[in-house]
Design a protein around this motif. Structure first.
Motif, PDB file in Angstrom:
ATOM      1  N   ASP A 180       2.412  30.706 -33.521  1.00 18.93           N
ATOM      2  CA  ASP A 180       3.703  30.991 -32.893  1.00 18.93           C
ATOM      3  C   ASP A 180       4.746  31.031 -34.006  1.00 18.93           C
ATOM      4  O   ASP A 180       5.271  30.003 -34.438  1.00 18.93           O
ATOM      5  CB  ASP A 180       4.024  29.929 -31.839  1.00 18.93           C
ATOM      6  CG  ASP A 180       5.301  30.276 -31.076  1.00 18.93           C
ATOM      7  OD1 ASP A 180       6.022  31.189 -31.518  1.00 18.93           O
ATOM      8  OD2 ASP A 180       5.572  29.629 -30.045  1.00 18.93           O
ATOM      9  N   TYR A 197       6.795  23.456 -29.264  1.00 19.45           N
ATOM     10  CA  TYR A 197       7.721  24.223 -28.417  1.00 19.45           C
ATOM     11  C   TYR A 197       7.273  25.676 -28.405  1.00 19.45           C
ATOM     12  O   TYR A 197       7.194  26.324 -29.440  1.00 19.45           O
ATOM     13  CB  TYR A 197       9.185  24.145 -28.899  1.00 19.45           C
ATOM     14  CG  TYR A 197      10.093  24.746 -27.842  1.00 19.45           C
ATOM     15  CD1 TYR A 197      10.502  24.000 -26.748  1.00 19.45           C
ATOM     16  CD2 TYR A 197      10.482  26.082 -27.895  1.00 19.45           C
ATOM     17  CE1 TYR A 197      11.277  24.551 -25.733  1.00 19.45           C
ATOM     18  CE2 TYR A 197      11.253  26.645 -26.887  1.00 19.45           C
ATOM     19  CZ  TYR A 197      11.651  25.879 -25.808  1.00 19.45           C
ATOM     20  OH  TYR A 197      12.407  26.427 -24.802  1.00 19.45           O
ATOM     21  N   HIS A 198       6.985  26.167 -27.186  1.00 16.46           N
ATOM     22  CA  HIS A 198       6.519  27.556 -27.096  1.00 16.46           C
ATOM     23  C   HIS A 198       7.281  28.367 -26.059  1.00 16.46           C
ATOM     24  O   HIS A 198       6.929  29.520 -25.818  1.00 16.46           O
ATOM     25  CB  HIS A 198       5.012  27.583 -26.798  1.00 16.46           C
ATOM     26  CG  HIS A 198       4.197  26.981 -27.910  1.00 16.46           C
ATOM     27  ND1 HIS A 198       4.159  27.521 -29.181  1.00 16.46           N
ATOM     28  CD2 HIS A 198       3.426  25.856 -27.957  1.00 16.46           C
ATOM     29  CE1 HIS A 198       3.384  26.771 -29.957  1.00 16.46           C
ATOM     30  NE2 HIS A 198       2.936  25.753 -29.244  1.00 16.46           N
ATOM     31  N   VAL A 214       7.692  32.421 -33.923  1.00 18.66           N
ATOM     32  CA  VAL A 214       9.007  32.803 -33.388  1.00 18.66           C
ATOM     33  C   VAL A 214      10.143  32.325 -34.309  1.00 18.66           C
ATOM     34  O   VAL A 214      11.114  33.039 -34.527  1.00 18.66           O
ATOM     35  CB  VAL A 214       9.161  32.279 -31.944  1.00 18.66           C
ATOM     36  CG1 VAL A 214      10.611  32.269 -31.490  1.00 18.66           C
ATOM     37  CG2 VAL A 214       8.325  33.140 -30.991  1.00 18.66           C
ATOM     38  N   VAL A 215       9.994  31.128 -34.893  1.00 19.12           N
ATOM     39  CA  VAL A 215      11.000  30.648 -35.846  1.00 19.12           C
ATOM     40  C   VAL A 215      10.618  31.021 -37.281  1.00 19.12           C
ATOM     41  O   VAL A 215      11.434  31.506 -38.060  1.00 19.12           O
ATOM     42  CB  VAL A 215      11.171  29.109 -35.747  1.00 19.12           C
ATOM     43  CG1 VAL A 215      12.101  28.591 -36.837  1.00 19.12           C
ATOM     44  CG2 VAL A 215      11.710  28.722 -34.368  1.00 19.12           C
ATOM     45  N   THR A 219      11.529  23.430 -33.207  1.00 19.26           N
ATOM     46  CA  THR A 219      12.493  22.928 -32.216  1.00 19.26           C
ATOM     47  C   THR A 219      12.452  21.420 -32.078  1.00 19.26           C
ATOM     48  O   THR A 219      13.483  20.782 -31.890  1.00 19.26           O
ATOM     49  CB  THR A 219      12.191  23.590 -30.854  1.00 19.26           C
ATOM     50  OG1 THR A 219      12.281  25.003 -31.035  1.00 19.26           O
ATOM     51  CG2 THR A 219      13.157  23.151 -29.782  1.00 19.26           C
ATOM     52  N   SER A 257       9.495  33.471 -25.397  1.00 24.73           N
ATOM     53  CA  SER A 257       8.650  33.017 -24.287  1.00 24.73           C
ATOM     54  C   SER A 257       7.762  34.160 -23.798  1.00 24.73           C
ATOM     55  O   SER A 257       6.573  33.960 -23.530  1.00 24.73           O
ATOM     56  CB  SER A 257       9.513  32.523 -23.126  1.00 24.73           C
ATOM     57  OG  SER A 257      10.363  31.484 -23.539  1.00 24.73           O
ATOM     58  N   LYS A 279      13.171  35.784 -32.434  1.00 24.91           N
ATOM     59  CA  LYS A 279      14.362  35.387 -33.188  1.00 24.91           C
ATOM     60  C   LYS A 279      14.715  36.284 -34.400  1.00 24.91           C
ATOM     61  O   LYS A 279      15.526  37.187 -34.310  1.00 24.91           O
ATOM     62  CB  LYS A 279      14.209  33.947 -33.649  1.00 24.91           C
ATOM     63  CG  LYS A 279      14.048  32.955 -32.474  1.00 24.91           C
ATOM     64  CD  LYS A 279      14.238  31.544 -32.901  1.00 24.91           C
ATOM     65  CE  LYS A 279      13.883  30.552 -31.806  1.00 24.91           C
ATOM     66  NZ  LYS A 279      14.995  29.810 -31.264  1.00 24.91           N
ATOM     67  N   VAL A 335       4.922  34.727 -26.160  1.00 32.29           N
ATOM     68  CA  VAL A 335       3.843  33.743 -26.025  1.00 32.29           C
ATOM     69  C   VAL A 335       3.067  33.997 -24.730  1.00 32.29           C
ATOM     70  O   VAL A 335       1.836  33.925 -24.711  1.00 32.29           O
ATOM     71  CB  VAL A 335       4.393  32.297 -26.100  1.00 32.29           C
ATOM     72  CG1 VAL A 335       3.271  31.287 -25.874  1.00 32.29           C
ATOM     73  CG2 VAL A 335       5.058  32.043 -27.454  1.00 32.29           C
TER      74      VAL A 335
END
Ligand SMILES: Cc1ncc(COP(=O)(O)O)c(C=O)c1O
Length: 464
Positions: A265, A158-159, A267-268, A237, A126, A294, A129
């Protein structure tokens, strides 16, 4: 309880559960449910397995899609221990740094697509972002186009969970529950969700149509008002929505045409999960900013990063004065050292190539074999080690079971009873196993899921 660290003394399971229920406000948990049933306490983990209350579970979610190198790697514990005793903390404000932050920033730049050569450290996806959104705002102010404020997000996005990032999410309840004003005008484009939204179009046709919805929003708002498009390469997500190959290159073409910045994004998807180091490489596009968390440290310690392109860095840093942004633990030496060691292990052990060449295709074959033609299953989607099993009531119309039947939750429960952790999300079971998962374990994931689906299917037939 077994294996309690010494400082926990002789606390019983019941005492810990009672402390937790009384004093711990949980993320994404219904407080009433927590009153009705005690929390499950996990107290150790090794490889692909977590253990709690004498139960060992195969974790096909790698926590929350983050423990990429698997649990319990001694090398990461050693890196943390070494730096904890050498430099337990120092900040990175006012031109101070530490060897681990400097080295990790260089390492991320060397792994990332060529034009990403600067990173800003934070502690969670989060925050990464949020940082990206602030850098976008600075970019347009510095460029003399301060009206470019609108951010384009997508359905099913999902961010994050902070005020600004929650405003971008497809799950709008994450923002509306609190009622804060949107931090910027938010525009919502179609998700490239072919199975649910594609109708009679082929996946490639639908990919172009979903991209066109981005262009429509830009034209409606006026390009001079649009700052950036943000997207996960694969929407994780909300159900591992793997876009058709036509989608991302077209989104990139559109954004370039109107000068709109692209935030990937990652993140994953960052650091290997797609079978490429970054999702941008899997889907053939390049962003201006990317967010990472992550898998950066395999979640052994909290750390995140926002990487910016050379162009964005040059504009943002030109005569800026003080960057009015930062966190006490940005570039924390212990987190950076652990992340650095984590990336070195992923690289040395060839984990990304293994996903690309072997584990991803094996996972896809195993899931398709066991579940592809199951009467409950509408679609199996796999990209690298991200997978979704989407349920449907009618394979022709793709009609879903009503939410109140909680079909997916029942499948998730059935898996848990058989020793397997999966993640039910709405109508989709999400899987993001650790990179070290073996063929035998992937076979087990697929066959346990099939058994759980069989049980739910039988129950549905009996109820008719
Ligand atoms: C794509 C994406 N961005 C951002 C976040 C937020 O990360 P965090 O929970 O670390 O704040 C997540 C979390 O799942 C995510 O999947």
């Amino acid at each position: 309880m077994t294996d309690q660290p010494d400082f926990m003394g002789s606390m019983t399971l019941e005492q810990l559960q009672s402390y937790d229920r009384m004093h711990h406000m949980h993320s994404f948990t219904d407080p009433i449910a927590l009153k009705q049933a005690p929390p499950f306490i996990i107290d150790s983990a090794e490889g692909c397995y977590v253990t709690g209350q004498q139960i060992r579970l195969l974790d096909a979610m790698a926590g929350l899609g983050c423990v990429n190198i698997g649990y319990g790697r001694q090398e990461l514990a050693d890196a943390a221990e070494h730096v904890l005793s050498k430099l337990s903390y120092y900040h990175s404000f006012a031109a101070v740094t530490n060897p681990y932050a400097a080295s990790l920033a260089q390492k991320i730049s060397s792994l990332a697509p060529e034009h990403f050569n600067k990173v800003f450290f934070s502690n969670s996806g989060s925050e990464a972002v949020e940082t990206a959104l602030k850098l976008v705002a600075l970019y347009w102010q510095q460029k003399g186009e301060p009206n470019r404020k609108a951010i384009i997000t997508r359905d099913y996005a999902y961010h994050g969970s902070t005020i600004a990032t929650a405003a971008l999410n497809g799950n709008e309840a994450m923002a509306t529950q609190f009622g804060f004003a949107e931090p910027a005008p938010i525009l919502r484009a179609k998700a490239p969700y072919w199975y649910r939204e594609g109708g009679d179009l082929s996946p490639e046709e639908f990919g172009l149509a979903a991209a066109k919805s981005v262009e429509d929003l830009i034209l409606e708002a006026g390009p001079e008002n649009v700052a950036a498009f943000i997207g996960e390469p694969v929407q994780g997500t909300m159900g591992i929505i793997t876009p058709p190959d036509s989608y991302w290159p077209e989104v990139e073409r559109i954004c370039r045409k109107y000068g709109v910045l692209i935030i990937a994004d990652e993140v994953v998807s960052g650091f290997g999960r797609s079978g490429h180091w970054f999702g941008q490489q899997a889907y053939n596009f390049t962003a201006d900013i990317m967010t990472l968390a992550k898998g950066l440290s395999s979640a052994y310690v909290p750390i995140a990063a926002t990487a910016v392109s050379d162009d964005v860095a040059a504009v943002v840093e030109d005569n800026l004065g003080l960057l009015q942004h930062g966190f006490t633990t940005s570039g924390h030496p212990v987190s950076c050292a652990v992340a650095l060691k984590n990336l070195m292990l992923i690289e040395e052990e060839g984990m990304v190539d293994a996903i690309h060449d072997d584990k991803g295709p094996y996972f896809e074959a195993a899931l398709s074999r066991e579940l592809g033609s199951h009467p409950l299953v509408g679609e199996v989607r796999v990209r690298g080690l991200m997978a979704a099993i989407e349920f449907c009531k009618d394979k022709t119309t793709r009609e879903q079971y009503p939410a109140e039947m909680a079909v997916c939750d029942h499948v998730g429960q059935g898996c848990l009873m058989r020793g397997l952790i999966v993640r039910p999300v709405g109508n989709v079971v999400v899987l993001c196993p650790p990179f070290i998962i073996s063929h035998a374990e992937m076979d087990m994931v697929a066959s346990v899921l099939k058994e759980a689906c069989n049980d739910v299917h039988t129950a549905l037939q009996q109820a008719q």
